[in-house]
Every structure is written in structure tokens, then in C-alpha cells.
Scaffold this motif. Structure first.
Motif, PDB file in Angstrom:
ATOM      1  N   VAL A 197      10.691  -4.173 -52.727  1.00 36.18           N
ATOM      2  CA  VAL A 197       9.940  -4.956 -51.751  1.00 36.18           C
ATOM      3  C   VAL A 197      10.520  -4.691 -50.363  1.00 36.18           C
ATOM      4  O   VAL A 197      11.711  -4.866 -50.138  1.00 36.18           O
ATOM      5  N   VAL A 198       9.665  -4.240 -49.456  1.00 40.77           N
ATOM      6  CA  VAL A 198      10.063  -4.012 -48.073  1.00 40.77           C
ATOM      7  C   VAL A 198       9.294  -5.007 -47.212  1.00 40.77           C
ATOM      8  O   VAL A 198       8.077  -5.098 -47.301  1.00 40.77           O
ATOM      9  N   VAL A 199      10.034  -5.736 -46.397  1.00 37.14           N
ATOM     10  CA  VAL A 199       9.417  -6.712 -45.510  1.00 37.14           C
ATOM     11  C   VAL A 199       9.416  -6.144 -44.100  1.00 37.14           C
ATOM     12  O   VAL A 199      10.453  -5.725 -43.592  1.00 37.14           O
ATOM     13  N   GLN A 200       8.243  -6.119 -43.494  1.00 34.28           N
ATOM     14  CA  GLN A 200       8.126  -5.646 -42.118  1.00 34.28           C
ATOM     15  C   GLN A 200       8.587  -6.769 -41.197  1.00 34.28           C
ATOM     16  O   GLN A 200       8.133  -7.902 -41.333  1.00 34.28           O
ATOM     17  N   PRO A 201       9.486  -6.451 -40.258  1.00 32.03           N
ATOM     18  CA  PRO A 201       9.928  -7.506 -39.347  1.00 32.03           C
ATOM     19  C   PRO A 201       8.772  -7.968 -38.468  1.00 32.03           C
ATOM     20  O   PRO A 201       7.914  -7.164 -38.102  1.00 32.03           O
ATOM     21  N   PRO A 202       8.750  -9.246 -38.142  1.00 35.88           N
ATOM     22  CA  PRO A 202       7.664  -9.745 -37.291  1.00 35.88           C
ATOM     23  C   PRO A 202       7.765  -9.138 -35.900  1.00 35.88           C
ATOM     24  O   PRO A 202       8.854  -8.974 -35.360  1.00 35.88           O
ATOM     25  N   THR A 203       6.615  -8.794 -35.330  1.00 34.32           N
ATOM     26  CA  THR A 203       6.604  -8.232 -33.990  1.00 34.32           C
ATOM     27  C   THR A 203       6.476  -9.358 -32.977  1.00 34.32           C
ATOM     28  O   THR A 203       5.754 -10.323 -33.195  1.00 34.32           O
ATOM     29  N   THR A 204       7.171  -9.205 -31.881  1.00 32.47           N
ATOM     30  CA  THR A 204       7.116 -10.216 -30.833  1.00 32.47           C
ATOM     31  C   THR A 204       5.959  -9.898 -29.896  1.00 32.47           C
ATOM     32  O   THR A 204       5.407  -8.802 -29.912  1.00 32.47           O
ATOM     33  N   GLU A 205       5.601 -10.861 -29.090  1.00 32.71           N
ATOM     34  CA  GLU A 205       4.517 -10.661 -28.115  1.00 32.71           C
ATOM     35  C   GLU A 205       4.882  -9.539 -27.135  1.00 32.71           C
ATOM     36  O   GLU A 205       4.029  -8.772 -26.713  1.00 32.71           O
ATOM     37  N   LYS A 206       6.148  -9.433 -26.802  1.00 35.99           N
ATOM     38  CA  LYS A 206       6.607  -8.402 -25.876  1.00 35.99           C
ATOM     39  C   LYS A 206       6.388  -7.009 -26.480  1.00 35.99           C
ATOM     40  O   LYS A 206       5.921  -6.091 -25.805  1.00 35.99           O
ATOM     41  N   GLU A 207       6.702  -6.850 -27.783  1.00 35.11           N
ATOM     42  CA  GLU A 207       6.499  -5.567 -28.464  1.00 35.11           C
ATOM     43  C   GLU A 207       5.019  -5.233 -28.573  1.00 35.11           C
ATOM     44  O   GLU A 207       4.626  -4.084 -28.428  1.00 35.11           O
ATOM     45  N   LYS A 208       4.189  -6.234 -28.852  1.00 32.96           N
ATOM     46  CA  LYS A 208       2.749  -6.003 -28.955  1.00 32.96           C
ATOM     47  C   LYS A 208       2.183  -5.539 -27.617  1.00 32.96           C
ATOM     48  O   LYS A 208       1.363  -4.635 -27.558  1.00 32.96           O
ATOM     49  N   LYS A 209       2.636  -6.181 -26.532  1.00 36.25           N
ATOM     50  CA  LYS A 209       2.166  -5.821 -25.201  1.00 36.25           C
ATOM     51  C   LYS A 209       2.597  -4.400 -24.838  1.00 36.25           C
ATOM     52  O   LYS A 209       1.805  -3.609 -24.321  1.00 36.25           O
ATOM     53  N   ALA A 210       3.836  -4.043 -25.151  1.00 33.43           N
ATOM     54  CA  ALA A 210       4.339  -2.700 -24.868  1.00 33.43           C
ATOM     55  C   ALA A 210       3.566  -1.651 -25.664  1.00 33.43           C
ATOM     56  O   ALA A 210       3.238  -0.573 -25.154  1.00 33.43           O
ATOM     57  N   ALA A 211       3.239  -1.951 -26.904  1.00 29.62           N
ATOM     58  CA  ALA A 211       2.483  -1.015 -27.741  1.00 29.62           C
ATOM     59  C   ALA A 211       1.073  -0.819 -27.200  1.00 29.62           C
ATOM     60  O   ALA A 211       0.554   0.300 -27.175  1.00 29.62           O
ATOM     61  N   SER A 212       0.441  -1.887 -26.724  1.00 29.16           N
ATOM     62  CA  SER A 212      -0.921  -1.752 -26.199  1.00 29.16           C
ATOM     63  C   SER A 212      -0.920  -1.003 -24.871  1.00 29.16           C
ATOM     64  O   SER A 212      -1.847  -0.258 -24.574  1.00 29.16           O
ATOM     65  N   GLU A 213       0.117  -1.174 -24.060  1.00 31.53           N
ATOM     66  CA  GLU A 213       0.194  -0.466 -22.788  1.00 31.53           C
ATOM     67  C   GLU A 213       0.385   1.034 -22.991  1.00 31.53           C
ATOM     68  O   GLU A 213      -0.195   1.837 -22.278  1.00 31.53           O
ATOM     69  N   THR A 214       1.175   1.419 -23.981  1.00 32.36           N
ATOM     70  CA  THR A 214       1.387   2.853 -24.215  1.00 32.36           C
ATOM     71  C   THR A 214       0.128   3.510 -24.740  1.00 32.36           C
ATOM     72  O   THR A 214      -0.112   4.675 -24.471  1.00 32.36           O
ATOM     73  N   LYS A 215      -0.683   2.788 -25.458  1.00 30.14           N
ATOM     74  CA  LYS A 215      -1.934   3.351 -25.965  1.00 30.14           C
ATOM     75  C   LYS A 215      -2.927   3.593 -24.839  1.00 30.14           C
ATOM     76  O   LYS A 215      -3.690   4.538 -24.876  1.00 30.14           O
ATOM     77  N   GLN A 216      -2.914   2.758 -23.835  1.00 36.59           N
ATOM     78  CA  GLN A 216      -3.865   2.890 -22.734  1.00 36.59           C
ATOM     79  C   GLN A 216      -3.538   4.079 -21.830  1.00 36.59           C
ATOM     80  O   GLN A 216      -4.409   4.612 -21.180  1.00 36.59           O
ATOM     81  N   ASN A 217      -2.299   4.502 -21.777  1.00 33.92           N
ATOM     82  CA  ASN A 217      -1.885   5.559 -20.868  1.00 33.92           C
ATOM     83  C   ASN A 217      -1.883   6.941 -21.513  1.00 33.92           C
ATOM     84  O   ASN A 217      -1.267   7.851 -20.998  1.00 33.92           O
ATOM     85  N   LYS A 218      -2.562   7.107 -22.623  1.00 28.89           N
ATOM     86  CA  LYS A 218      -2.590   8.407 -23.294  1.00 28.89           C
ATOM     87  C   LYS A 218      -3.520   9.362 -22.571  1.00 28.89           C
ATOM     88  O   LYS A 218      -4.563   8.978 -22.062  1.00 28.89           O
ATOM     89  N   CYS A 219      -3.123  10.605 -22.575  1.00 27.91           N
ATOM     90  CA  CYS A 219      -3.937  11.658 -21.984  1.00 27.91           C
ATOM     91  C   CYS A 219      -4.233  12.668 -23.082  1.00 27.91           C
ATOM     92  O   CYS A 219      -3.331  13.101 -23.799  1.00 27.91           O
ATOM     93  N   LEU A 220      -5.463  13.069 -23.224  1.00 24.66           N
ATOM     94  CA  LEU A 220      -5.829  14.020 -24.252  1.00 24.66           C
ATOM     95  C   LEU A 220      -6.451  15.253 -23.601  1.00 24.66           C
ATOM     96  O   LEU A 220      -7.255  15.143 -22.678  1.00 24.66           O
ATOM     97  N   CYS A 221      -6.094  16.408 -24.082  1.00 22.08           N
ATOM     98  CA  CYS A 221      -6.664  17.660 -23.618  1.00 22.08           C
ATOM     99  C   CYS A 221      -7.283  18.386 -24.797  1.00 22.08           C
ATOM    100  O   CYS A 221      -6.681  18.460 -25.854  1.00 22.08           O
ATOM    101  N   VAL A 222      -8.445  18.925 -24.586  1.00 20.48           N
ATOM    102  CA  VAL A 222      -9.102  19.692 -25.638  1.00 20.48           C
ATOM    103  C   VAL A 222      -9.429  21.059 -25.084  1.00 20.48           C
ATOM    104  O   VAL A 222     -10.062  21.187 -24.041  1.00 20.48           O
ATOM    105  N   ILE A 223      -8.966  22.086 -25.789  1.00 19.47           N
ATOM    106  CA  ILE A 223      -9.247  23.458 -25.365  1.00 19.47           C
ATOM    107  C   ILE A 223     -10.263  24.036 -26.356  1.00 19.47           C
ATOM    108  O   ILE A 223     -10.005  24.073 -27.548  1.00 19.47           O
ATOM    109  N   LEU A 224     -11.381  24.447 -25.842  1.00 17.23           N
ATOM    110  CA  LEU A 224     -12.434  24.977 -26.706  1.00 17.23           C
ATOM    111  C   LEU A 224     -12.494  26.487 -26.633  1.00 17.23           C
ATOM    112  O   LEU A 224     -12.246  27.131 -25.710  1.00 17.23           O
TER     113      LEU A 224
END
Length: 117
Positions: A90-117
Motif C-alpha cells: 500500500v502506497v499512500v500519496q501525500p496530500p498536496t497543499t494549496e501552494k503546490e497545486k497553485k505552482a503546478a497550475s502555473e507551470t502548466k500555463q507557461n508551456k511552449c510547444l513547437c511542431v516541425i512538419l
């Protein structure tokens, strides 16, 4: 197996090395039901216990078990011997804090994607 359903003896090993069980479960029991059983039997004196079944992962034979599968589907061939007890970790995932959730959402918004065709 005419008329009787196969039963599995399972104990649950916690991260500190202590165990819950063993207890007998039918082959048709879902992994989600196992997690509910663990949650109900979780030692009250342990810190950082799971609050919901979503906080837990069950591992058997090196594989993370899906909630929608059954005990019978997840058993390894080594568990077919009579009178054996299967150990699931049994593995228990530690609870995430509001600060960690906010940091995770901010990093997702700043992603840059490049596609070469």
C-alpha cells in the motif's frame, strides 16, 4: 469450482513494514473494494494515513492495480498454490497543499510547444 467462488488470502503491507490482515476476499472483489477495506482498517495511530481511496495505490507483483479490476484478474500465477497469503503493498500519496497545486497550475500555463512538419 462448481458452486464455490475462489477465495484469496491477502495481507496489505504498509510503508512502515506493518501489515493489515490477512483477510479472505472473493476473486470477484474489485480493487476499489480492497482499498475501502484498507481505509476502514487503517491504524488510527499512524501519521499521514489516507483520507480517501484515491490517496492509495495498491501494488502486487510489481504492478499498480487499477480500481476497476478484480482480485482474480490481478493475481499472479505464483499465487495459485493452496494456503498461500498474497502480500499487496500500500502506497499512500501525500496530500498536496494549496501552494503546490497553485505552482503546478502555473507551470502548466507557461508551456511552449513547437511542431516541425
Amino acid at each position: 469450482m462448481a458452486g464455490t467462488e475462489e477465495q484469496f488470502e491477502i495481507k496489505f503491507r504498509l510503508t512502515d513494514g506493518s501489515d493489515i490482515g490477512p483477510k479472505s476476499f472473493a476473486a470477484a472483489t474489485s480493487i476499489a473494494t480492497l482499498k475501502e477495506s484498507i481505509l476502514a482498517q487503517w491504524p488510527k495511530d499512524k501519521e499521514n494515513g489516507p483520507r480517501t481511496v484515491k490517496d492509495m495505490k495498491l501494488i502486487s507483483a510489481g504492478k499498480i492495480l487499477d480500481n476497476n479490476r478484480t482480485v482474480g484478474e490481478c493475481q499472479s500465477p505464483l499465487c495459485d498454490a493452496p494456503d498461500t497469503v498474497t502480500t499487496m503493498h500500500v502506497v499512500v500519496q501525500p496530500p498536496t497543499t494549496e501552494k503546490e497545486k497553485k505552482a503546478a497550475s502555473e507551470t502548466k500555463q507557461n508551456k511552449c510547444l513547437c511542431v516541425i512538419l
